[in-house]
Write a protein that holds these residues in place. Structure first.
Motif, PDB file in Angstrom:
ATOM      1  N   MET A  95       5.828   8.972  21.884  1.00 43.80           N
ATOM      2  CA  MET A  95       6.190   7.479  21.569  1.00 43.80           C
ATOM      3  C   MET A  95       7.400   7.551  20.379  1.00 43.80           C
ATOM      4  SD  MET A  95       3.378   4.819  20.060  1.00 43.80           S
ATOM      5  CE  MET A  95       3.013   5.679  18.559  1.00 43.80           C
ATOM      6  N   ASN A  96       8.385   6.496  20.990  1.00 43.75           N
ATOM      7  CA  ASN A  96       9.334   6.700  19.865  1.00 43.75           C
ATOM      8  C   ASN A  96       8.901   5.499  18.833  1.00 43.75           C
ATOM      9  OD1 ASN A  96      11.377   8.025  20.919  1.00 43.75           O
ATOM     10  ND2 ASN A  96      12.010   6.573  22.403  1.00 43.75           N
ATOM     11  N   SER A  97       9.218   5.808  17.478  1.00 42.75           N
ATOM     12  CA  SER A  97       8.710   5.072  16.605  1.00 42.75           C
ATOM     13  C   SER A  97      10.068   4.914  15.571  1.00 42.75           C
ATOM     14  CB  SER A  97       7.632   5.658  15.655  1.00 42.75           C
ATOM     15  OG  SER A  97       7.611   5.084  14.600  1.00 42.75           O
ATOM     16  N   SER A  98      10.562   3.907  15.437  1.00 46.68           N
ATOM     17  CA  SER A  98      11.785   3.658  14.613  1.00 46.68           C
ATOM     18  C   SER A  98      11.335   3.159  13.115  1.00 46.68           C
ATOM     19  CB  SER A  98      12.778   2.822  15.070  1.00 46.68           C
ATOM     20  OG  SER A  98      12.107   1.227  15.419  1.00 46.68           O
ATOM     21  N   SER A  99      10.163   2.637  12.979  1.00 45.18           N
ATOM     22  CA  SER A  99       9.648   2.169  11.817  1.00 45.18           C
ATOM     23  C   SER A  99       8.582   3.268  11.150  1.00 45.18           C
ATOM     24  CB  SER A  99       8.990   0.748  11.661  1.00 45.18           C
ATOM     25  OG  SER A  99      10.065   0.077  12.231  1.00 45.18           O
ATOM     26  N   PRO A 100       8.459   3.651   9.940  1.00 47.11           N
ATOM     27  CA  PRO A 100       7.286   4.321   9.602  1.00 47.11           C
ATOM     28  C   PRO A 100       6.069   3.851   9.321  1.00 47.11           C
ATOM     29  CG  PRO A 100       8.867   3.700   7.616  1.00 47.11           C
ATOM     30  CD  PRO A 100       9.344   3.135   9.042  1.00 47.11           C
ATOM     31  N   GLN A 101       4.962   4.330   9.321  1.00 50.73           N
ATOM     32  CA  GLN A 101       3.655   3.908   9.144  1.00 50.73           C
ATOM     33  C   GLN A 101       3.456   3.543   7.732  1.00 50.73           C
ATOM     34  OE1 GLN A 101       1.085   3.813  11.920  1.00 50.73           O
ATOM     35  NE2 GLN A 101       3.159   4.424  12.912  1.00 50.73           N
ATOM     36  N   PHE A 102       4.218   4.331   6.836  1.00 52.32           N
ATOM     37  CA  PHE A 102       3.865   4.127   5.411  1.00 52.32           C
ATOM     38  C   PHE A 102       5.436   4.940   4.770  1.00 52.32           C
ATOM     39  CE2 PHE A 102      -0.401   5.275   6.559  1.00 52.32           C
ATOM     40  CZ  PHE A 102      -0.813   4.100   6.216  1.00 52.32           C
ATOM     41  N   ILE A 103       5.735   4.103   3.736  1.00 55.20           N
ATOM     42  CA  ILE A 103       6.871   4.838   2.919  1.00 55.20           C
ATOM     43  C   ILE A 103       5.897   5.158   1.607  1.00 55.20           C
ATOM     44  CG2 ILE A 103       9.025   4.527   1.733  1.00 55.20           C
ATOM     45  CD1 ILE A 103       9.616   2.481   3.916  1.00 55.20           C
ATOM     46  N   ILE A 104       5.927   6.485   1.399  1.00 55.52           N
ATOM     47  CA  ILE A 104       5.524   7.096   0.138  1.00 55.52           C
ATOM     48  C   ILE A 104       6.358   7.273  -0.871  1.00 55.52           C
ATOM     49  CG2 ILE A 104       3.778   8.964  -0.766  1.00 55.52           C
ATOM     50  CD1 ILE A 104       2.862   9.091   2.545  1.00 55.52           C
ATOM     51  N   THR A 105       6.389   6.869  -2.123  1.00 52.52           N
ATOM     52  CA  THR A 105       7.057   7.104  -3.141  1.00 52.52           C
ATOM     53  C   THR A 105       6.531   7.786  -4.210  1.00 52.52           C
ATOM     54  OG1 THR A 105       6.684   4.934  -4.081  1.00 52.52           O
ATOM     55  CG2 THR A 105       8.418   5.180  -2.843  1.00 52.52           C
ATOM     56  N   PRO A 106       6.477   9.192  -4.320  1.00 52.38           N
ATOM     57  CA  PRO A 106       5.577  10.070  -5.048  1.00 52.38           C
ATOM     58  C   PRO A 106       6.399  10.055  -6.676  1.00 52.38           C
ATOM     59  CG  PRO A 106       6.425  11.416  -3.201  1.00 52.38           C
ATOM     60  CD  PRO A 106       7.114  10.169  -2.852  1.00 52.38           C
ATOM     61  N   GLN A 107       5.320  10.133  -7.593  1.00 56.95           N
ATOM     62  CA  GLN A 107       5.760  10.007  -9.007  1.00 56.95           C
ATOM     63  C   GLN A 107       5.782  11.448  -9.634  1.00 56.95           C
ATOM     64  OE1 GLN A 107       6.646   7.260 -10.665  1.00 56.95           O
ATOM     65  NE2 GLN A 107       5.724   5.598  -9.370  1.00 56.95           N
ATOM     66  N   SER A 108       5.005  12.268  -8.746  1.00 56.38           N
ATOM     67  CA  SER A 108       4.958  13.566  -9.238  1.00 56.38           C
ATOM     68  C   SER A 108       4.623  14.683  -8.052  1.00 56.38           C
ATOM     69  CB  SER A 108       3.626  13.958 -10.129  1.00 56.38           C
ATOM     70  OG  SER A 108       2.381  13.681  -9.364  1.00 56.38           O
ATOM     71  N   GLU A 109       4.872  16.053  -8.477  1.00 51.66           N
ATOM     72  CA  GLU A 109       4.702  17.224  -7.252  1.00 51.66           C
ATOM     73  C   GLU A 109       3.406  16.947  -6.415  1.00 51.66           C
ATOM     74  OE1 GLU A 109       4.331  20.981  -9.695  1.00 51.66           O
ATOM     75  OE2 GLU A 109       6.507  20.233  -9.565  1.00 51.66           O
ATOM     76  N   THR A 110       2.535  16.689  -7.315  1.00 50.96           N
ATOM     77  CA  THR A 110       0.974  16.606  -6.573  1.00 50.96           C
ATOM     78  C   THR A 110       0.887  15.406  -5.726  1.00 50.96           C
ATOM     79  OG1 THR A 110       0.160  15.314  -8.741  1.00 50.96           O
ATOM     80  CG2 THR A 110      -0.227  17.751  -8.651  1.00 50.96           C
ATOM     81  N   HIS A 111       1.727  14.366  -5.881  1.00 47.07           N
ATOM     82  CA  HIS A 111       1.710  13.258  -4.998  1.00 47.07           C
ATOM     83  C   HIS A 111       2.318  13.660  -3.605  1.00 47.07           C
ATOM     84  CE1 HIS A 111       1.768  10.041  -8.226  1.00 47.07           C
ATOM     85  NE2 HIS A 111       0.457  10.901  -8.340  1.00 47.07           N
ATOM     86  N   VAL A 112       3.346  14.741  -3.725  1.00 45.23           N
ATOM     87  CA  VAL A 112       3.986  15.184  -2.584  1.00 45.23           C
ATOM     88  C   VAL A 112       3.197  15.962  -1.930  1.00 45.23           C
ATOM     89  CG1 VAL A 112       6.018  16.409  -1.786  1.00 45.23           C
ATOM     90  CG2 VAL A 112       6.235  15.051  -3.674  1.00 45.23           C
ATOM     91  N   GLN A 113       2.389  16.736  -2.481  1.00 48.14           N
ATOM     92  CA  GLN A 113       1.329  17.850  -1.733  1.00 48.14           C
ATOM     93  C   GLN A 113       0.360  16.791  -0.996  1.00 48.14           C
ATOM     94  OE1 GLN A 113       0.307  19.826  -5.598  1.00 48.14           O
ATOM     95  NE2 GLN A 113       0.214  21.732  -4.256  1.00 48.14           N
ATOM     96  N   ALA A 114      -0.248  15.759  -1.841  1.00 45.07           N
ATOM     97  CA  ALA A 114      -1.072  15.025  -1.206  1.00 45.07           C
ATOM     98  C   ALA A 114      -0.631  14.318   0.106  1.00 45.07           C
ATOM     99  CB  ALA A 114      -1.751  14.063  -2.038  1.00 45.07           C
ATOM    100  N   ALA A 115       0.471  13.700   0.055  1.00 46.69           N
ATOM    101  CA  ALA A 115       1.261  13.034   1.072  1.00 46.69           C
ATOM    102  C   ALA A 115       1.335  14.033   2.236  1.00 46.69           C
ATOM    103  CB  ALA A 115       2.688  12.634   0.699  1.00 46.69           C
ATOM    104  N   VAL A 116       1.756  15.293   2.023  1.00 46.82           N
ATOM    105  CA  VAL A 116       1.987  16.122   3.187  1.00 46.82           C
ATOM    106  C   VAL A 116       0.587  16.629   3.898  1.00 46.82           C
ATOM    107  CG1 VAL A 116       2.474  18.752   3.766  1.00 46.82           C
ATOM    108  CG2 VAL A 116       4.169  17.255   2.268  1.00 46.82           C
ATOM    109  N   ILE A 117      -0.415  16.899   2.877  1.00 46.50           N
ATOM    110  CA  ILE A 117      -1.751  17.253   3.671  1.00 46.50           C
ATOM    111  C   ILE A 117      -2.355  16.063   4.336  1.00 46.50           C
ATOM    112  CG2 ILE A 117      -4.230  17.811   2.805  1.00 46.50           C
ATOM    113  CD1 ILE A 117      -2.824  19.303   0.395  1.00 46.50           C
ATOM    114  N   CYS A 118      -2.356  14.788   3.629  1.00 44.42           N
ATOM    115  CA  CYS A 118      -3.008  13.608   4.393  1.00 44.42           C
ATOM    116  C   CYS A 118      -2.244  13.355   5.800  1.00 44.42           C
ATOM    117  CB  CYS A 118      -2.860  12.430   3.442  1.00 44.42           C
ATOM    118  SG  CYS A 118      -3.772  12.521   1.984  1.00 44.42           S
ATOM    119  N   SER A 119      -0.860  13.484   5.781  1.00 46.00           N
ATOM    120  CA  SER A 119      -0.098  13.085   6.924  1.00 46.00           C
ATOM    121  C   SER A 119      -0.513  14.095   8.101  1.00 46.00           C
ATOM    122  CB  SER A 119       1.443  13.588   6.623  1.00 46.00           C
ATOM    123  OG  SER A 119       1.864  12.382   5.825  1.00 46.00           O
ATOM    124  N   ARG A 120      -0.650  15.559   7.538  1.00 43.27           N
ATOM    125  CA  ARG A 120      -0.924  16.456   8.807  1.00 43.27           C
ATOM    126  C   ARG A 120      -2.366  16.320   9.145  1.00 43.27           C
ATOM    127  NH1 ARG A 120       0.041  22.982   7.448  1.00 43.27           N
ATOM    128  NH2 ARG A 120      -1.071  23.628   9.385  1.00 43.27           N
TER     129      ARG A 120
END
Ligand code: FAD
Length: 212
Positions: A1-26
């Motif tokens: 499926m082509n998708s030009s718009s994201p489901q979410f835009i995540i704007t992490p404030q810390s490295e743990t937010h990035v970890q959470a974003a990667v794990i949840c997306s996966r």
């Protein structure tokens, strides 16, 4: 499926937010696009051919300069202009060899190479990276020591998003003169601009490495 718009835009404030974003997306089966300065020519930081989220590093843009070691740690969401400015406020004789556009993001630039006016003398921006902190596809935080030299090599020119989210980079600052001389020779085609550019191509490689 082509998708030009994201489901979410995540704007992490810390490295743990990035970890959470990667794990949840996966866990949710969503693709991940990583955006630093958003200057990708093909939109690779904000488009995908599958449902996806954007991890936008706009809030991770700190620059810490150490004059003692002539190094700096810079977060991926900083722009080149912010990096140059922070170095210049601390020293008029240190700089960093990277691109000429101040709004380009550090994350995409360093992970793709990065060339600019000092490349002849000091190489690419990625040649002057000493260490990096990243989050891999498992959500694990790695530095140079824990990521292996092969991965450290790959994220410095091989496109960072193929391997994870690079959070920050330790860079080697280089000596620069406190004053720079710029020469501007405007010529139209009628005034022989083509001939001049051709001549410049013959002469430029033989010039001193301090000129670019
Ligand atoms: C106006 C303009 C001027 C330019 N000038 C120069 C120049 O002088 N010299 C030069 O060498 N290049 C130059 N470029 C090219 C530029 O360096 C690349 O397009 C670079 O990839 C942009 O980085 P970004 O962070 O701004 O872009 P983004 O679109 O945010 O990212 C580009 C790519 O890198 C990935 N990425 C971004 N951040 C991360 C991260 N933290 N971790 C993992 N992957 C990441 C993205 O997913 C995407 O695939 C220029 C581009 C433009 C549009």
């Amino acid at each position: 499926m082509n998708s030009s718009s994201p489901q979410f835009i995540i704007t992490p404030q810390s490295e743990t937010h990035v970890q959470a974003a990667v794990i949840c997306s996966r866990n949710l089966g969503l693709g991940v696009r990583v955006r630093s300065g958003g200057h990708d020519y093909e939109g690779l930081s904000y488009k995908a051919a599958c449902p996806f989220v954007i991890i936008d590093l706009v809030n991770l843009r700190k620059v810490s300069v150490s004059l003692d070691t002539s190094t700096a740690w810079v977060e991926s969401g900083a722009t080149l202009g912010e990096l140059y400015y922070q170095i210049a406020t601390r020293s008029s004789t240190l700089g960093f060899p990277a691109g000429v556009c101040p709004t380009v993001g550090v994350g995409g630039h360093f992970s793709g190479g990065g060339q600019g006016t000092m490349t002849r003398k000091y190489g690419l921006a990625s040649d002057n990276v000493l260490d990096a902190i990243m989050v891999d596809a498992n959500g694990t935080i790695l530095d140079r020591e824990s990521m292996s030299e092969d991965l450290f090599w790959a994220i410095r020119g091989g496109g960072g998003a193929s391997f994870g989210v690079i959070l920050s980079w330790k860079i080697k600052l280089v000596p620069v003169p406190p004053m720079v001389t710029i020469c501007n020779v405007p010529k139209t085609l009628e005034q022989g601009a083509t001939k001049l550019a051709h001549l410049w191509q013959q002469i430029a490689p033989k010039l001193h490495e301090d000129s670019s």
